[in-house]
Scaffold this motif. Structure first.
Motif, short mmCIF file in Angstrom:
data_model
loop_
_atom_site.label_atom_id
_atom_site.label_comp_id
_atom_site.label_asym_id
_atom_site.label_seq_id
_atom_site.Cartn_x
_atom_site.Cartn_y
_atom_site.Cartn_z
N LYS A 163 27.72 14.27 -19.39
CA LYS A 163 26.38 13.94 -19.87
C LYS A 163 26.23 14.33 -21.35
CE LYS A 163 24.04 14.46 -15.41
NZ LYS A 163 23.10 15.29 -14.62
N VAL A 164 26.84 15.47 -21.68
CA VAL A 164 26.81 15.94 -23.07
C VAL A 164 27.58 14.97 -23.97
CG1 VAL A 164 27.56 17.81 -24.62
CG2 VAL A 164 26.58 18.36 -22.38
N VAL A 165 28.73 14.50 -23.47
CA VAL A 165 29.54 13.54 -24.24
C VAL A 165 28.75 12.26 -24.49
CG1 VAL A 165 31.61 12.09 -24.20
CG2 VAL A 165 31.74 14.44 -23.39
N LYS A 166 28.11 11.76 -23.46
CA LYS A 166 27.36 10.50 -23.57
C LYS A 166 26.27 10.61 -24.63
CE LYS A 166 24.82 7.12 -20.78
NZ LYS A 166 24.26 6.81 -19.44
N ASN A 202 25.03 20.77 -34.12
CA ASN A 202 23.78 20.77 -33.33
C ASN A 202 24.06 20.99 -31.85
OD1 ASN A 202 22.33 20.25 -35.63
ND2 ASN A 202 22.15 18.06 -35.28
N LEU A 203 25.14 20.37 -31.39
CA LEU A 203 25.51 20.46 -29.98
C LEU A 203 25.80 21.90 -29.56
CD1 LEU A 203 25.96 18.43 -27.67
CD2 LEU A 203 28.37 18.39 -28.29
N MET A 204 26.42 22.66 -30.48
CA MET A 204 26.80 24.04 -30.15
C MET A 204 25.74 25.06 -30.56
SD MET A 204 30.92 24.14 -30.74
CE MET A 204 30.93 23.52 -32.42
N GLY A 205 24.61 24.58 -31.08
CA GLY A 205 23.52 25.53 -31.33
C GLY A 205 22.91 25.53 -32.70
N ALA A 251 32.72 25.76 -24.66
CA ALA A 251 32.02 26.11 -25.90
C ALA A 251 31.14 24.97 -26.39
CB ALA A 251 33.04 26.48 -26.98
N ILE A 252 31.60 23.75 -26.19
CA ILE A 252 30.85 22.60 -26.67
C ILE A 252 29.70 22.24 -25.72
CG2 ILE A 252 31.01 20.13 -27.20
CD1 ILE A 252 33.83 20.65 -28.22
N SER A 253 29.89 22.49 -24.42
CA SER A 253 28.91 22.05 -23.42
C SER A 253 27.83 23.07 -23.10
CB SER A 253 29.61 21.69 -22.11
OG SER A 253 30.65 20.80 -22.30
N ALA A 276 24.28 22.97 -24.68
CA ALA A 276 23.55 21.75 -24.35
C ALA A 276 23.05 21.78 -22.90
CB ALA A 276 24.43 20.53 -24.57
N VAL A 277 23.83 22.35 -22.00
CA VAL A 277 23.47 22.36 -20.58
C VAL A 277 22.42 23.43 -20.25
CG1 VAL A 277 24.37 22.80 -18.25
CG2 VAL A 277 25.65 21.35 -19.83
N THR A 278 22.55 24.62 -20.84
CA THR A 278 21.64 25.73 -20.50
C THR A 278 20.50 25.89 -21.50
OG1 THR A 278 22.90 27.36 -21.79
CG2 THR A 278 23.56 27.02 -19.49
N ASP A 279 20.66 25.31 -22.69
CA ASP A 279 19.73 25.52 -23.80
C ASP A 279 19.66 26.99 -24.21
OD1 ASP A 279 18.08 24.47 -25.79
OD2 ASP A 279 16.26 25.00 -24.68
N LYS A 280 20.75 27.72 -23.94
CA LYS A 280 20.86 29.12 -24.35
C LYS A 280 22.05 29.25 -25.30
CE LYS A 280 17.30 30.26 -22.22
NZ LYS A 280 17.19 30.42 -20.81
#
Length: 449
Positions: A47-50, A85-88, A260-262, A265-269
């Motif tokens: 989902k993150v990749v998409k 942005n993806l990593m924070g 590290a990349i996901s 994005a998944v937890t928003d932490k």
């Protein structure tokens, strides 16, 4: 290095496009197909990749990029920004409570490296932030956990609060905070129990500890080597406990980097720290923009400088600079510098932080032979004190003795002596040149090794 396969794949993809004067939508589409495959192979959440691919594609095919003078470079700039942005987006600092002590709960599954990470974080806080941490041993289930934390505390000369394994973890956590207040400690790092897998009992206990001590931080320690599983663990802990940040361990290993990349994005932490080795100092603040640059082969000079500042003794560095200017170096100085450079981490990892090093002839995919460095060290340590300070006295019989003592050959000894003398001559020449050009602009300093 983490991300090695991903970095190589992405850099190869971008090499095809970055120098183009014209970039079409078809070019971008083809490139993003490669990027998508590379990210999925690196175990990044699908989902993150998409979303990432769509965001990049939308920006990269915009008028601002397509009509720029360097569209190829602009596309890579877009990828770099979106990856960051993806990593924070930016570094997320550890909390500092307005009312001391700051309480940090360390949570995670068994085997993620939680206890060692607790000690690494304590060392980081003391050395980098000048804080006084107390470590609390609240893992009463794993037989060696309390002993392990106490051993690490002794190693670091740092206090560890322990009540044995017959007291409830909630009471241990509560009493550790009280103890920290009495002893005027800045931080309490509570090493909680892990399990081999997520279960209700584990979560209930952690929730009870959270309610008892009201922590300022709940840091989830996850093993980056587990890839997508690490992201699933992070998601579950966050839903049930409300984590405030993530510490990724084993980011120096042969990991595909998907966690590290996901995970952000998944937890928003945010990812707050990354473990980059087994040494107690091998914990770094996680900088998303620097990690993105490293993945895309742009280097990470700021982290390299920070490693040097953290590892190199300032007074010794000044003395070394003086010796370089006067070409007054000895083999003892050589050993000292070797130890300080090795203290910065694996040399191939340091090479990856130099912009463009991966594309330099002879440095692409360079694997630094640490055993070769060990042989050099062995040769120097086999010399007498007089030989180290006066290499000119090393004759044939002395060379035989040094070679035998270091388990090397006479040719190895000759090679090192020649390299050392050549380096001293070069330093002397550079020093002479700098004196001629100085004229009030201050002294030049030269790097060693």
């Amino acid at each position: 290095m983490a991300f090695e396969g991903l970095a190589e794949r992405l850099q190869g993809t971008f090499d095809k496009i970055k120098s183009r004067g014209v970039v079409t939508e078809a070019d971008v589409k083809e490139m993003m197909r490669e990027v998508r495959l590379a990210l999925l192979e690196a175990d990044v959440n699908f989902k993150v990749v998409k979303k990432f691919v769509n965001d990049v594609k939308e920006r990269a095919t915009g008028q601002e990029v397509m009509k720029s003078l360097t569209p190829g470079q602009q596309v890579i700039k877009v990828v770099n920004e979106e990856l960051t942005n993806l990593m924070g987006k930016e570094q997320s600092k550890i909390a500092v409570s307005s009312k001391s002590p700051t309480v940090v709960m360390m949570v995670g599954l068994q085997g993620a490296g939680k206890t060692t990470t607790t000690a690494k974080l304590a060392q980081f806080l003391r050395k980098k932030n000048n804080r006084k941490p107390l470590m609390a041993a609240a893992d009463v289930y794993r037989p060696a956990a309390i002993k392990q934390l106490e051993t690490l505390g002794t190693e670091l000369s740092m206090p560890v609060f322990s009540m044995g394994d017959q007291v409830s973890p909630v009471e241990i956590a509560t009493r550790s905070v009280e103890q920290a207040k009495e002893d005027h400690q800045d931080y309490v790092l509570i090493d909680t129990a892990g399990r081999l897998h997520l279960d209700e009992t584990l979560m209930d206990e952690l929730v009870n500890i959270k309610e008892a001590v009201n922590p300022d931080e709940i840091l989830l320690v996850v093993d980056a080597m587990t890839g997508q599983d690490a992201v699933n663990v992070a998601e579950s802990f966050n839903e049930q406990l409300g984590i405030t940040g993530v510490v990724l361990t084993k980011l120096d290993g042969d990991t595909r980097g998907g966690a590290a990349i996901s995970v952000k994005a998944v937890t928003d932490k945010p990812i707050k720290f990354a473990g980059t080795g087994e040494k107690i100092d091998a914990l770094e603040v996680f900088h998303p923009e620097r990690m993105a640059s490293r993945i895309l082969g742009m280097g990470d000079v700021l982290s390299l400088i920070e490693k040097a500042e953290f590892s190199v003794d300032e007074e010794k560095a000044k003395e070394m600079e003086r010796k370089m200017r006067t070409a007054d170096l000895t083999f003892d100085d050589f050993l000292e510098q070797l130890e300080q450079v090795r203290g910065m981490g694996p040399l191939d990892e340091l090479l990856n932080m130099i912009p463009g090093a991966g594309k330099m002839k002879g440095l692409k995919n360079a694997q630094v032979d640490e055993s070769q460095i060990g042989r050099v060290e062995a040769i120097v340590r086999s010399m007498t004190k007089k030989e180290k300070s006066e290499p000119a006295i090393i004759n044939a019989s002395r060379k035989r003795r040094i070679a035998k003592g270091s388990g090397t050959t006479i040719q190895d000894v000759n090679r090192l002596l020649k390299q050392f003398e050549d380096m001293k001559k070069m330093m002397k020449q550079m020093s002479s040149m700098s004196k001629g050009k100085k004229k009030g602009k201050g002294n030049m300093s030269f790097p060693f090794m």
